[in-house]
Scaffold this motif. Sequence first.
Motif, PDB file in Angstrom:
ATOM      1  N   LEU A   1       2.620   9.146  -3.788  1.00  0.00           N
ATOM      2  CA  LEU A   1       3.323   9.513  -2.561  1.00  0.00           C
ATOM      3  C   LEU A   1       4.612   8.726  -2.346  1.00  0.00           C
ATOM      4  CD1 LEU A   1       0.288   9.958  -0.130  1.00  0.00           C
ATOM      5  CD2 LEU A   1       1.774  11.747  -1.032  1.00  0.00           C
ATOM      6  N   VAL A   2       4.657   7.508  -2.870  1.00  0.00           N
ATOM      7  CA  VAL A   2       5.867   6.691  -2.692  1.00  0.00           C
ATOM      8  C   VAL A   2       7.073   7.340  -3.370  1.00  0.00           C
ATOM      9  CG1 VAL A   2       6.951   4.531  -3.449  1.00  0.00           C
ATOM     10  CG2 VAL A   2       4.764   4.470  -2.269  1.00  0.00           C
ATOM     11  N   ARG A   3       6.826   8.070  -4.441  1.00  0.00           N
ATOM     12  CA  ARG A   3       7.928   8.668  -5.204  1.00  0.00           C
ATOM     13  C   ARG A   3       8.750   9.661  -4.389  1.00  0.00           C
ATOM     14  NH1 ARG A   3       4.166   8.866  -9.673  1.00  0.00           N
ATOM     15  NH2 ARG A   3       3.742  11.046  -9.201  1.00  0.00           N
ATOM     16  N   ASP A   4       8.063  10.530  -3.629  1.00  0.00           N
ATOM     17  CA  ASP A   4       8.821  11.585  -2.935  1.00  0.00           C
ATOM     18  C   ASP A   4       8.616  11.605  -1.417  1.00  0.00           C
ATOM     19  OD1 ASP A   4       6.548  14.245  -4.070  1.00  0.00           O
ATOM     20  OD2 ASP A   4       6.214  12.352  -3.018  1.00  0.00           O
ATOM     21  N   SER A   5       7.807  10.696  -0.873  1.00  0.00           N
ATOM     22  CA  SER A   5       7.562  10.707   0.580  1.00  0.00           C
ATOM     23  C   SER A   5       7.637   9.308   1.179  1.00  0.00           C
ATOM     24  CB  SER A   5       6.190  11.327   0.869  1.00  0.00           C
ATOM     25  OG  SER A   5       6.065  12.605   0.306  1.00  0.00           O
ATOM     26  N   LYS A   6       8.443   8.453   0.601  1.00  0.00           N
ATOM     27  CA  LYS A   6       8.485   7.049   1.025  1.00  0.00           C
ATOM     28  C   LYS A   6       8.857   6.894   2.489  1.00  0.00           C
ATOM     29  CE  LYS A   6      10.202   2.547  -0.494  1.00  0.00           C
ATOM     30  NZ  LYS A   6      11.038   1.840  -1.494  1.00  0.00           N
ATOM     31  N   LYS A   7       9.781   7.731   2.979  1.00  0.00           N
ATOM     32  CA  LYS A   7      10.255   7.601   4.364  1.00  0.00           C
ATOM     33  C   LYS A   7       9.192   7.993   5.394  1.00  0.00           C
ATOM     34  CE  LYS A   7      12.409  12.183   4.320  1.00  0.00           C
ATOM     35  NZ  LYS A   7      11.466  12.811   5.250  1.00  0.00           N
ATOM     36  N   ASP A   8       8.169   8.730   4.946  1.00  0.00           N
ATOM     37  CA  ASP A   8       7.130   9.190   5.867  1.00  0.00           C
ATOM     38  C   ASP A   8       5.888   8.303   5.852  1.00  0.00           C
ATOM     39  OD1 ASP A   8       8.576  11.441   6.726  1.00  0.00           O
ATOM     40  OD2 ASP A   8       7.951  12.587   4.971  1.00  0.00           O
ATOM     41  N   ILE A   9       5.920   7.217   5.080  1.00  0.00           N
ATOM     42  CA  ILE A   9       4.746   6.346   4.971  1.00  0.00           C
ATOM     43  C   ILE A   9       4.798   5.257   6.044  1.00  0.00           C
ATOM     44  CG2 ILE A   9       3.507   4.733   3.484  1.00  0.00           C
ATOM     45  CD1 ILE A   9       4.564   6.294   1.075  1.00  0.00           C
ATOM     46  N   GLU A  10       3.773   5.203   6.866  1.00  0.00           N
ATOM     47  CA  GLU A  10       3.691   4.214   7.943  1.00  0.00           C
ATOM     48  C   GLU A  10       2.980   2.936   7.498  1.00  0.00           C
ATOM     49  OE1 GLU A  10       4.377   4.403  11.722  1.00  0.00           O
ATOM     50  OE2 GLU A  10       5.955   5.434  10.611  1.00  0.00           O
ATOM     51  N   LEU A  11       1.953   3.081   6.664  1.00  0.00           N
ATOM     52  CA  LEU A  11       1.122   1.935   6.316  1.00  0.00           C
ATOM     53  C   LEU A  11       0.476   2.167   4.959  1.00  0.00           C
ATOM     54  CD1 LEU A  11      -0.130  -0.780   7.394  1.00  0.00           C
ATOM     55  CD2 LEU A  11      -2.003   0.596   8.324  1.00  0.00           C
ATOM     56  N   ILE A  12       0.415   1.112   4.132  1.00  0.00           N
ATOM     57  CA  ILE A  12      -0.240   1.177   2.821  1.00  0.00           C
ATOM     58  C   ILE A  12      -1.271   0.053   2.742  1.00  0.00           C
ATOM     59  CG2 ILE A  12       0.056   0.992   0.319  1.00  0.00           C
ATOM     60  CD1 ILE A  12       2.898   2.039   0.665  1.00  0.00           C
ATOM     61  N   ILE A  13      -2.500   0.412   2.392  1.00  0.00           N
ATOM     62  CA  ILE A  13      -3.582  -0.564   2.248  1.00  0.00           C
ATOM     63  C   ILE A  13      -4.210  -0.383   0.871  1.00  0.00           C
ATOM     64  CG2 ILE A  13      -5.801  -1.380   3.144  1.00  0.00           C
ATOM     65  CD1 ILE A  13      -4.941  -0.240   5.875  1.00  0.00           C
ATOM     66  N   THR A  14      -4.272  -1.443   0.084  1.00  0.00           N
ATOM     67  CA  THR A  14      -4.848  -1.369  -1.259  1.00  0.00           C
ATOM     68  C   THR A  14      -5.989  -2.391  -1.401  1.00  0.00           C
ATOM     69  OG1 THR A  14      -3.182  -2.910  -2.109  1.00  0.00           O
ATOM     70  CG2 THR A  14      -2.687  -0.566  -2.276  1.00  0.00           C
ATOM     71  N   GLU A  15      -6.620  -2.362  -2.571  1.00  0.00           N
ATOM     72  CA  GLU A  15      -7.752  -3.243  -2.892  1.00  0.00           C
ATOM     73  C   GLU A  15      -8.871  -3.093  -1.858  1.00  0.00           C
ATOM     74  OE1 GLU A  15      -6.450  -7.248  -3.497  1.00  0.00           O
ATOM     75  OE2 GLU A  15      -5.254  -6.737  -5.255  1.00  0.00           O
ATOM     76  N   LEU A  16      -9.101  -1.848  -1.452  1.00  0.00           N
ATOM     77  CA  LEU A  16     -10.123  -1.569  -0.439  1.00  0.00           C
ATOM     78  C   LEU A  16     -11.527  -1.899  -0.944  1.00  0.00           C
ATOM     79  CD1 LEU A  16     -10.713  -0.361   2.363  1.00  0.00           C
ATOM     80  CD2 LEU A  16     -10.873   1.883   1.273  1.00  0.00           C
TER      81      LEU A  16
END
Length: 227
Positions: free
Chosen positions: A59-74
């Motif tokens: 999603l970062v590739r084509d929708s970066k401006k629409d991303i509010e929050l990213i959480i990894t290593e869940l």
Amino acid sequence: MLGADVKKNVVVAISSDKGLCGGINSTSVKISKGLHKLNSGPEKETKYVILGEKAKAQLVRDSKKDIELIITELQKNPLNYTQVSVLADEILKNVEYDALRIVFNKFQSVVSFVPTVSTVLSPEIVEREAESGGKLGDLDSYEVEGGETKGEILQNLAEFQFSCTMFNAVLENACSEQGARMSAMDSSSRNAGDMLDRLTLTYNRTRQASITTELIEIISGASALEG
């Protein structure tokens, strides 16, 4: 509640942090993009909340401006309700929404999963729909004990609903991920075994041909000497 009129949508895309699990992550991303497109318009706003490295990478590739929050290593630690409720609180603190669209894969079997979307409405939308005679019914018909106002009760219920829905979604997606990974690894093992068998057959044929050629040369040389 799909009939509610909402302006601010937040798509919560749940994926894994690791690969080698078939198309489970690309399916979540595809559904998330479809929801984003469906709920976008002149008077509507749709944002992403991303859980997992694989959805982030796509999603970062084509929708970066629409991303509010990213959480990894869940899934770095064993999943439990406390961990997910903290995660849900973190999401609610960082986004403004009328509706949260949670995208995950529902476990069916080791070889099957179903892309699923769960919707959680904001307390304001719930109250508005109730007052306008929507499907939610009249909230004032319920007896409430204690000093909390209707708005406070709806706020607490919305937070609890979101954390429970998130816990279910994360667990279902984790089960689907493990099932898909087992299936993918089983297919890889079979393919590797088939490849090894083919290579062994090719090696034996080549070796046999080489031995046969050497024998023919030896016999031909011996015949020449005797002649």
